[in-house]
Design a protein around this motif. Structure first.
Motif, PDB file in Angstrom:
ATOM      1  N   GLN A  38       0.857  -1.138  -0.119  1.00 41.44           N
ATOM      2  CA  GLN A  38       0.162   0.007  -0.103  1.00 41.44           C
ATOM      3  C   GLN A  38       0.809   1.374  -0.105  1.00 41.44           C
ATOM      4  O   GLN A  38       0.717   2.254   0.570  1.00 41.44           O
ATOM      5  N   GLY A  39       2.203   1.095  -0.754  1.00 39.33           N
ATOM      6  CA  GLY A  39       2.854   2.416  -1.025  1.00 39.33           C
ATOM      7  C   GLY A  39       3.945   2.489   0.218  1.00 39.33           C
ATOM      8  O   GLY A  39       4.730   3.475   0.710  1.00 39.33           O
ATOM      9  N   TYR A  40       3.922   1.670   1.342  1.00 40.86           N
ATOM     10  CA  TYR A  40       4.776   1.799   2.365  1.00 40.86           C
ATOM     11  C   TYR A  40       6.196   1.158   2.260  1.00 40.86           C
ATOM     12  O   TYR A  40       6.321   0.461   1.083  1.00 40.86           O
ATOM     13  N   ASP A  41       7.251   1.936   2.508  1.00 37.38           N
ATOM     14  CA  ASP A  41       8.693   1.634   2.293  1.00 37.38           C
ATOM     15  C   ASP A  41       9.137   0.272   3.183  1.00 37.38           C
ATOM     16  O   ASP A  41       9.257   0.350   4.389  1.00 37.38           O
ATOM     17  N   PRO A  42       9.497  -0.564   2.363  1.00 36.02           N
ATOM     18  CA  PRO A  42      10.018  -1.936   2.975  1.00 36.02           C
ATOM     19  C   PRO A  42      11.281  -2.096   3.551  1.00 36.02           C
ATOM     20  O   PRO A  42      11.132  -2.602   4.403  1.00 36.02           O
ATOM     21  N   VAL A  43      11.944  -0.999   3.342  1.00 34.31           N
ATOM     22  CA  VAL A  43      13.175  -0.864   4.169  1.00 34.31           C
ATOM     23  C   VAL A  43      13.018  -0.339   5.549  1.00 34.31           C
ATOM     24  O   VAL A  43      13.748  -0.677   6.628  1.00 34.31           O
ATOM     25  N   SER A  44      12.014   0.632   5.621  1.00 33.60           N
ATOM     26  CA  SER A  44      11.875   0.972   6.924  1.00 33.60           C
ATOM     27  C   SER A  44      11.417   0.171   7.972  1.00 33.60           C
ATOM     28  O   SER A  44      11.944   0.494   9.122  1.00 33.60           O
ATOM     29  N   TYR A  45      10.924  -0.841   7.510  1.00 37.28           N
ATOM     30  CA  TYR A  45      10.485  -2.011   8.785  1.00 37.28           C
ATOM     31  C   TYR A  45      11.675  -2.156   9.265  1.00 37.28           C
ATOM     32  O   TYR A  45      11.668  -2.586  10.494  1.00 37.28           O
ATOM     33  N   PHE A  46      12.693  -2.516   8.521  1.00 36.26           N
ATOM     34  CA  PHE A  46      13.884  -2.953   9.140  1.00 36.26           C
ATOM     35  C   PHE A  46      14.836  -1.925   9.774  1.00 36.26           C
ATOM     36  O   PHE A  46      15.480  -2.427  10.798  1.00 36.26           O
ATOM     37  N   LYS A  47      15.135  -0.833   9.252  1.00 38.36           N
ATOM     38  CA  LYS A  47      15.885   0.162   9.591  1.00 38.36           C
ATOM     39  C   LYS A  47      15.555   0.846  10.727  1.00 38.36           C
ATOM     40  O   LYS A  47      15.919   1.343  11.832  1.00 38.36           O
ATOM     41  N   GLN A  48      14.111   1.198  10.741  1.00 34.85           N
ATOM     42  CA  GLN A  48      13.322   2.150  11.659  1.00 34.85           C
ATOM     43  C   GLN A  48      12.603   1.231  12.578  1.00 34.85           C
ATOM     44  O   GLN A  48      11.815   1.933  13.573  1.00 34.85           O
ATOM     45  N   ASN A  49      12.394   0.038  12.406  1.00 38.60           N
ATOM     46  CA  ASN A  49      11.403  -0.832  13.201  1.00 38.60           C
ATOM     47  C   ASN A  49       9.855  -0.423  13.293  1.00 38.60           C
ATOM     48  O   ASN A  49       9.306  -0.170  13.978  1.00 38.60           O
ATOM     49  N   LYS A  50       9.775   0.464  12.193  1.00 40.06           N
ATOM     50  CA  LYS A  50       8.221   1.167  12.169  1.00 40.06           C
ATOM     51  C   LYS A  50       7.889   1.127  10.325  1.00 40.06           C
ATOM     52  O   LYS A  50       8.798   1.264   9.382  1.00 40.06           O
ATOM     53  N   ALA A  51       6.654   1.337  10.194  1.00 39.32           N
ATOM     54  CA  ALA A  51       5.970   1.443   9.063  1.00 39.32           C
ATOM     55  C   ALA A  51       5.997   2.987   8.466  1.00 39.32           C
ATOM     56  O   ALA A  51       5.634   3.720   9.254  1.00 39.32           O
ATOM     57  N   VAL A  52       6.561   3.151   7.431  1.00 39.14           N
ATOM     58  CA  VAL A  52       6.784   4.606   6.973  1.00 39.14           C
ATOM     59  C   VAL A  52       6.150   4.458   5.375  1.00 39.14           C
ATOM     60  O   VAL A  52       6.662   3.887   4.755  1.00 39.14           O
ATOM     61  N   ILE A  53       5.254   5.514   5.007  1.00 44.21           N
ATOM     62  CA  ILE A  53       4.827   5.699   4.098  1.00 44.21           C
ATOM     63  C   ILE A  53       5.937   6.195   2.844  1.00 44.21           C
ATOM     64  O   ILE A  53       6.710   6.884   3.223  1.00 44.21           O
ATOM     65  N   GLY A  54       6.000   5.728   1.816  1.00 47.08           N
ATOM     66  CA  GLY A  54       7.104   5.893   0.874  1.00 47.08           C
ATOM     67  C   GLY A  54       6.691   6.992  -0.023  1.00 47.08           C
ATOM     68  O   GLY A  54       5.455   7.547   0.011  1.00 47.08           O
ATOM     69  N   LYS A  55       7.438   7.724  -0.806  1.00 46.32           N
ATOM     70  CA  LYS A  55       7.138   8.851  -1.645  1.00 46.32           C
ATOM     71  C   LYS A  55       7.221   8.337  -3.234  1.00 46.32           C
ATOM     72  O   LYS A  55       8.197   7.668  -3.527  1.00 46.32           O
ATOM     73  N   SER A  56       6.537   9.067  -3.823  1.00 47.92           N
ATOM     74  CA  SER A  56       6.350   8.645  -5.350  1.00 47.92           C
ATOM     75  C   SER A  56       7.676   9.092  -5.952  1.00 47.92           C
ATOM     76  O   SER A  56       8.069   8.461  -7.047  1.00 47.92           O
ATOM     77  N   GLU A  57       8.468  10.008  -5.622  1.00 46.17           N
ATOM     78  CA  GLU A  57       9.532  10.314  -6.248  1.00 46.17           C
ATOM     79  C   GLU A  57      10.826   9.215  -5.951  1.00 46.17           C
ATOM     80  O   GLU A  57      11.925   9.218  -6.527  1.00 46.17           O
ATOM     81  N   PHE A  58      10.484   8.323  -5.073  1.00 43.14           N
ATOM     82  CA  PHE A  58      11.432   7.149  -4.843  1.00 43.14           C
ATOM     83  C   PHE A  58      10.968   5.919  -4.936  1.00 43.14           C
ATOM     84  O   PHE A  58      10.169   5.158  -4.020  1.00 43.14           O
ATOM     85  N   THR A  59      10.922   5.445  -5.997  1.00 43.01           N
ATOM     86  CA  THR A  59      10.143   4.187  -6.493  1.00 43.01           C
ATOM     87  C   THR A  59      11.326   3.069  -7.196  1.00 43.01           C
ATOM     88  O   THR A  59      12.134   3.708  -7.827  1.00 43.01           O
ATOM     89  N   ALA A  60      11.048   2.018  -6.873  1.00 44.24           N
ATOM     90  CA  ALA A  60      11.865   0.764  -7.794  1.00 44.24           C
ATOM     91  C   ALA A  60      10.834  -0.268  -8.159  1.00 44.24           C
ATOM     92  O   ALA A  60      10.071  -0.614  -7.308  1.00 44.24           O
ATOM     93  N   SER A  61      11.364  -0.847  -9.015  1.00 47.87           N
ATOM     94  CA  SER A  61      10.506  -2.133  -9.442  1.00 47.87           C
ATOM     95  C   SER A  61      11.596  -3.070  -9.332  1.00 47.87           C
ATOM     96  O   SER A  61      12.650  -3.391  -9.738  1.00 47.87           O
ATOM     97  N   TYR A  62      10.892  -4.372  -8.738  1.00 46.37           N
ATOM     98  CA  TYR A  62      11.453  -5.670  -8.711  1.00 46.37           C
ATOM     99  C   TYR A  62      10.532  -6.610  -9.303  1.00 46.37           C
ATOM    100  O   TYR A  62       9.593  -6.993  -8.568  1.00 46.37           O
TER     101      TYR A  62
END
Length: 153
Positions: A38-62
């Motif tokens: 739902q647009g949340y940053d997957p890395v933030s869960y690990f780095k900050q131990n919290k859910a942080v909403i991502g920004k449209s200007e920082f996207t990557a496709s895998y």
């Protein structure tokens, strides 16, 4: 000349196969407009131990799945190891996957990191499935892994 033609044919067949794998993969993931979590940053869960909403200007496709990030640094971390940051079970509720093998939506703010993997859970209407997961985690995880393999065949 024959070698070049054969190489070109193999290249195009490979592209078609990759596109089919991406399509199959995205069909099984919990996505909104091809965007995971739902647009949340997957890395933030690990780095900050919290859910942080991502920004449209920082996207990557895998492999056909789009991820948003809260920073360029998080995007770069993800690009180096996307498998390490993707949510388990395609971003579907881990408890539901283990309990019944169903794809159930999640609340991206309800999560748990287990052995370096991200697990997401449904949490609405007084039903926080993370609490149920915690009561029988070992058993549910085994069942969830098995159910996901059946779905993802």
């Amino acid at each position: 000349m024959k070698k070049q033609i054969i190489s070109m044919i193999v290249f195009f067949i490979s592209l078609v196969a990759l596109a089919q794998n991406d399509t199959k993969r995205t069909a099984q993931f919990n996505l909104e407009n091809k965007v995971a979590i739902q647009g949340y940053d997957p890395v933030s869960y690990f780095k900050q131990n919290k859910a942080v909403i991502g920004k449209s200007e920082f996207t990557a496709s895998y492999m056909g799945v789009i991820y948003k990030f809260s920073s360029a640094a998080n995007k770069d971390i993800f690009i180096k190891n996307p498998v390490g940051y993707e949510p388990q079970f395609g971003g579907w509720c881990a408890f539901a996957m283990g309990d019944s093998g169903e794809k159930v939506n999640v609340n991206p703010e309800t999560f748990k990191i287990i052995n370096g993997k991200l697990y997401l859970f449904y949490n609405a209407f007084f039903n926080n499935t993370l609490k149920s997961w915690n009561k029988d985690e070992a058993n549910l995880k085994i069942k969830a892994d098995s159910n996901w393999k059946k779905i993802f065949k």
